[in-house]
Write a protein that holds these residues in place. Structure first.
Motif: not given
Length: 368
Positions: A266-274
């Motif tokens: 749910g955090f900003i940047g989650a998709k890229a980090l995962l």
């Protein structure tokens, strides 16, 4: 336009530092005590052996409160703010949508809907703008606090505070509270040693410093030794070891992002980090130990025996406690796997550099 010296902000306790014989320099827009007459080497060792006092008032504190505070911080950071116990602190980040590290922070929960966020000086304005931008979607209040911020660090720090009658020495590491109105205190620091950070109104700060200096174990420590202490402890400096060009996977900091936080995403940047966690990083932050006595500095290029660029130094200096030069940087993953020789290019010379485990000196935090 005036020169840079004229534009630097002065610390509220500037007169105390001048009286103590500090040598000043510019850092993140502030005129900061770099060293005192004791000298950087002895200041560093004093913090490792006794109790060093650091003026870190250049750093920014944000008081975040209101019904939406928990949800805001869980959106703005890869953090489950609601899972924090009252009084618990957590190391976390502001990330951009590409999972680049905008800043690293410490968030402390002070009540059901009340948090303290400690941010870096160089990013204070950008962090405030970022946090207020995210907060538009949440019912909460953000106060950028104007405080003197002092850190007392070292094995004698707790005893010094206890003998001075200052509450809070019962805190465990990475916990904080408000000892009195306008004050904030946490058991944390940036040296690898046990210690405390105390934010308080300027009207109270001189008296606190005077009280602490009644104990002969306390000495002022400047920014130069703060840097060598944190480097030996393997702690990142934003703008050098972590920047928006690096993500927590590159930096070896995914330990700060719990499994539940990743799953909720749910955090900003989650998709890229995962995606980066799944694919792995092509580079890795490592400790670096140069041969000999000459330090290798930030932005020094690392090469292999054929002269091919294989990495970069992001922080470097001499480690007074380690007894040798210490550095951190990023090295290509394939080089790590191959264990081939690495060299730092310094003024046309090649200095052999070895990957070294972090930290260079053991952490001695108080676990309670």
């Amino acid at each position: 336009m005036g020169n840079e010296e004229e534009q630097l902000k002065s610390l509220p306790l500037d007169d105390l530092h001048k009286a103590a014989g500090a040598r000043f320099g510019g850092f993140a827009g502030w005129s900061m005590p770099i060293t005192y007459p004791l000298g950087v080497m002895k200041e560093h060792l004093h913090a490792r052996e006794n109790a060093g006092l650091f003026d870190i008032s250049h750093m920014q504190l944000f008081d975040v409160s209101g019904p939406g505070a928990t949800a805001l911080l869980s959106r703005a950071c890869p953090l489950d703010a609601g899972a924090l116990q009252s009084g618990q602190s957590k190391y976390t980040f502001f990330l951009d949508e590409q999972a680049g590290i905008l800043d690293d922070l410490i968030v402390t929960r002070l009540g059901a809907a009340h948090y303290m966020v400690v941010a870096n000086a160089g990013n204070a304005a950008a962090d405030e703008a970022h946090l207020r931008g995210v907060a538009k979607d949440f019912d909460c209040k953000i106060d950028a606090l104007d405080r003197v911020f002092l850190a007392i660090q070292g094995p004698q720090a707790a005893d010094v505070l206890h003998k001075a009658g200052i509450a809070g020495t019962e805190l465990a590491f990475m916990h904080g509270f408000e000892p009195k109105p306008g004050w904030f205190m946490s058991r944390s620091g940036y040296t690898g040693e046990d210690g405390f950070e105390i934010a308080l109104p300027a009207t109270d700060a001189g008296e606190l410093a005077e009280t602490l200096f009644k104990d002969e174990r306390v000495a002022w420590v400047g920014l130069a030794a703060r840097d060598s202490l944190r480097l030996e402890a393997g702690l990142c400096l934003h703008g050098h070891d972590i920047t928006p060009d690096f993500n927590p996977v590159d930096a070896g900091l995914t330990w700060a992002i719990g499994k539940a936080v990743r799953e909720k995403a749910g955090f900003i940047g989650a998709k890229a980090l995962l995606e980066k966690i799944a694919s792995g990083s092509a580079r890795k932050r490592v400790g670096l130990k140069p041969d000999g006595r000459q330090p290798v500095r930030s932005e020094t290029v690392l090469i292999d025996a054929d002269g091919k660029h294989v990495g970069i130094v992001t922080s470097g200096g001499f480690g007074p406690s380690a007894g040798h030069p210490v550095a951190m940087g990023y090295v290509n993953k394939d080089i790590l796997a191959a264990t081939v020789p690495i060299f730092a290019e310094v003024r046309g010379n090649r200095i052999p550099v070895h990957i070294h485990p972090l930290p260079f000196t053991p952490h001695r935090y108080h676990k309670g």
